[in-house]
Structures are given as structure tokens and as C-alpha cells.
Design an enzyme around this catalytic site. Sequence first.
Site, short mmCIF file in Angstrom:
data_model
loop_
_atom_site.label_atom_id
_atom_site.label_comp_id
_atom_site.label_asym_id
_atom_site.label_seq_id
_atom_site.Cartn_x
_atom_site.Cartn_y
_atom_site.Cartn_z
N ASN A 197 -35.19 32.36 -6.56
CA ASN A 197 -35.21 31.01 -7.13
C ASN A 197 -36.50 30.26 -6.74
OD1 ASN A 197 -34.27 28.24 -8.14
ND2 ASN A 197 -32.73 29.67 -8.88
N HIS A 255 -38.79 33.21 -7.81
CA HIS A 255 -38.50 34.59 -7.39
C HIS A 255 -39.66 35.25 -6.64
CE1 HIS A 255 -34.87 33.95 -9.49
NE2 HIS A 255 -35.23 34.32 -10.69
N HIS A 281 -30.30 40.07 -9.08
CA HIS A 281 -30.37 39.23 -10.28
C HIS A 281 -29.76 39.95 -11.49
CE1 HIS A 281 -32.06 36.52 -13.25
NE2 HIS A 281 -32.66 35.80 -12.32
N ASP A 283 -27.40 26.49 -14.74
CA ASP A 283 -28.46 27.11 -13.94
C ASP A 283 -28.49 26.37 -12.61
OD1 ASP A 283 -30.58 28.57 -13.05
OD2 ASP A 283 -31.96 28.03 -14.66
N GLN A 302 -26.07 31.06 -7.31
CA GLN A 302 -26.71 30.49 -8.50
C GLN A 302 -25.95 31.01 -9.70
OE1 GLN A 302 -29.41 28.46 -8.22
NE2 GLN A 302 -29.99 28.18 -10.36
N GLU A 313 -25.99 34.86 -8.59
CA GLU A 313 -26.94 35.27 -7.57
C GLU A 313 -26.53 34.63 -6.24
OE1 GLU A 313 -31.02 34.51 -9.39
OE2 GLU A 313 -29.59 33.93 -10.92
C1 BGC Z 1 -33.05 31.03 -12.37
C2 BGC Z 1 -33.41 30.65 -13.79
C3 BGC Z 1 -34.50 31.57 -14.25
C4 BGC Z 1 -34.05 32.98 -14.15
C5 BGC Z 1 -35.17 33.90 -14.53
C6 BGC Z 1 -32.59 32.44 -12.36
O1 BGC Z 1 -32.34 32.82 -11.06
O2 BGC Z 1 -32.08 30.19 -11.85
O3 BGC Z 1 -33.85 29.31 -13.84
O4 BGC Z 1 -34.90 31.28 -15.56
O5 BGC Z 1 -33.63 33.26 -12.85
O6 BGC Z 1 -34.74 35.17 -14.63
#
Ligand code: BGC
Length: 372
Positions: A104, A130, A199, A271, A308, A336
Amino acid sequence: MVKQAAKLFAIMIGVAMAFTSLAQGEVKMAIWGKTADGVAVPIYTLTSGQIEVRVTAYGAHLVSIKTPDRTGNAADIILGFGSLQGYLTQPNSYLGAIVGRYGNRIALGKFTLDGKTYQIPVNNGPNALHGGPMGFDQYVWKSQEVPDGVEFTHVSPDGDMGFPGTLTAKVRYTLKGDTLRIDYSATTDKATVLNITNHSYFNLHGDGKGNILDQRIEINADRYTPVDAGLIPTGELASVAGTPMDFRKPEAIGARIDDSNEQLKRAGGYDFNFVLNGKPGTMRVAAIATDPASGRKLTVETTEPGVQFYSGNFLDGSLTGWNGVKYEKHGGFCLETQHFPDSPNHPDFPSTELKPGETMHSTTTFTFGVTK
Ligand code: BGC
């Protein structure tokens, strides 16, 4: 006579071993392909009963998870590319990836630790996402078979993507019964921050089979961390009561996703980081997802303080999965398990700091089942 008895004994041992291996599951390794610079990339297939999980050393991605529906029909319930080439040519897709060093966002990619300011290259508007543009999802991890699974190791050098310290990260996937377990651990040689997670995008109908809006979610959280326009936590831990973020009772993902709610509008859907009830460091349920159509059920448990819940709002048809299907908005949801986004800039959030001599440990399980 003696010979015959010995033969019978050998057969009995063989049968017992076959049953044991069936009960314990099976781990198979194959070389999946090579990176552009010729590095061979293993893929592991873990099987236990009717569950089959594939995981590759490239980014320690979960590639597929096949589970039966209520009539016994198996489908792959995570989005993925099916070939190594797919992952190599569509970087930053994060489909099933291990994200790190920092899952994140970090606001402006900047944080201060022990009086020193560090800058992570930004890759999501003004923020780092990330772990920056070259995260853990783009390395071939070292792999080692373990009972019921595989352990991946990645050494990230001091200064990698701007983060301090040589970080040795380990991710161990094991499949036993109906449960896929992920154990994370890490050590460092200088004080640093980290937030490593998986993810995977789930779709309990099956990979590429429509959207997830009719799938139901329950999240074990009384509070969540509201965000600003750049999806950075404001610092508040807000109550979910009376908002579309209240998933304390199971609710369809799509039921309130279009409500006129400032937070939902900002994120284009869900999100958000949910503050899990119960004590961080102890295993407790984070979320339960079910699909009324297929009967598939996913239970997520974790030691992490947050999860998440992301409803695939930014999927826009630009990624093409293994079956040729383009992944459109809400084609999958992520759960996540993690520390809160931007924790290095929020001293009151649970700490993401790791010091030399300490070992970070974290566990998350995905348990697969069916409802009637
Ligand atoms: C985030 C999203 C993001 C996505 C990208 C998620 O962990 O919360 O905002 O767009 O990852 O893959």
C-alpha cells in the site's frame, strides 16, 4: 513363505505411504520458464484433497487456487496470467503478488526514521505504492521445498527503492487440508520499515467469470482508516457504524458500493484498510467471503492489525488473464492482511519498524469451503 511375507509387508508399507502422502498433500516443482536474462523460474503445485494451489518463485506470486463449488466443480478462484510471460510483460499488475517492501501507500514516498528522511520513488500520483516501481513482485525469489509447501527468500539490498537496511524476507506457503497458510518473516541489518502482504484478487465464481459485486463479505472490524483524495489515511480510526463500510454482518459487495459516500467516491468503490478487532499478533478472523451462486466460501485469518479490502476499482480491461478474458472493473476483490497504509508517517498506528536483531513474523491463512 518368508519371501511372501516380506512382499506383503512391502506392499502394506507402500499403501500406507501413499495414504500418508495423500493426507499430507503433495508438492511438485517444475521449471516454468526463464526471465529475459535467462534465469530459470520454478513453479510449485501444492495439492491437498480437492484443492490445488500453484505458486511461482517469480515475485512469489500465487498463480492459481482451484477449489470445488458446492457440486464439486473445480474453478480457479484468483486472477492470474497462466504463463510466466504474462507476469514478465505485465509488471505492476500485482495479481497474486507478494508486495513489498511496503504494501500500500507511503505519502509522497517519504518518511523519517531515527531522524533521517528517506525517499521512495513515487509510482502512484504523488505517492509510493507497494514499495515503489521495482517492488518484490518483480524478483525471482530463491525457493526451497518444505513439508506441504515451499519457502521463498528474497534479499533486498540496503537502499533498495530508497529503503534502509539489507532486508532478508521469507514467505512460506503451505497447504494442509482446506487451508493455505502464508508465513512471513524478515530480518534487517539496519532499522527499517516494512509491510509485506499477498495481493491476490479473488473471484469466487472463478477467474474471469464476471464481476464480484454479488459476492458477500463479512469483515471483523468496528473501525476503518478513512483516506484523503490520494488514498492516504487521514490518521482517524473511524467507526464503520451507519456507513457502507459496515461489514460486521455479511453483505453483498455491490449492495452499497454506489452510495453517495465521499470515501467510496474517492476510491471508486472499496479500497480501505479495516482495523481488525482483536489483538494484533494473535490469529483471528479478518474476513469471510461467500458466493451464493457457487457456494464457495473463503475465510481469511491473520495476525496482522489490518486488512485492505479492495474491490478491484482500478481494473480497467488493460490486463488479460490466462483464459484471454480482460480483467474489468470489479473483476476481483483483494483482502490484503497488513499493517495500516502510510504507518511510517503515523506514529499512533501499529509500528512497521524492524530493528537489527529482531525478526518480523506474520501469518495469514485462507481456508476454502462451501456453503449449502
Ligand atoms: C490498493 C489499490 C491499488 C491496488 C493496485 C491495492 O492494494 O489498495 O489502491 O490500486 O492495490 O493493485
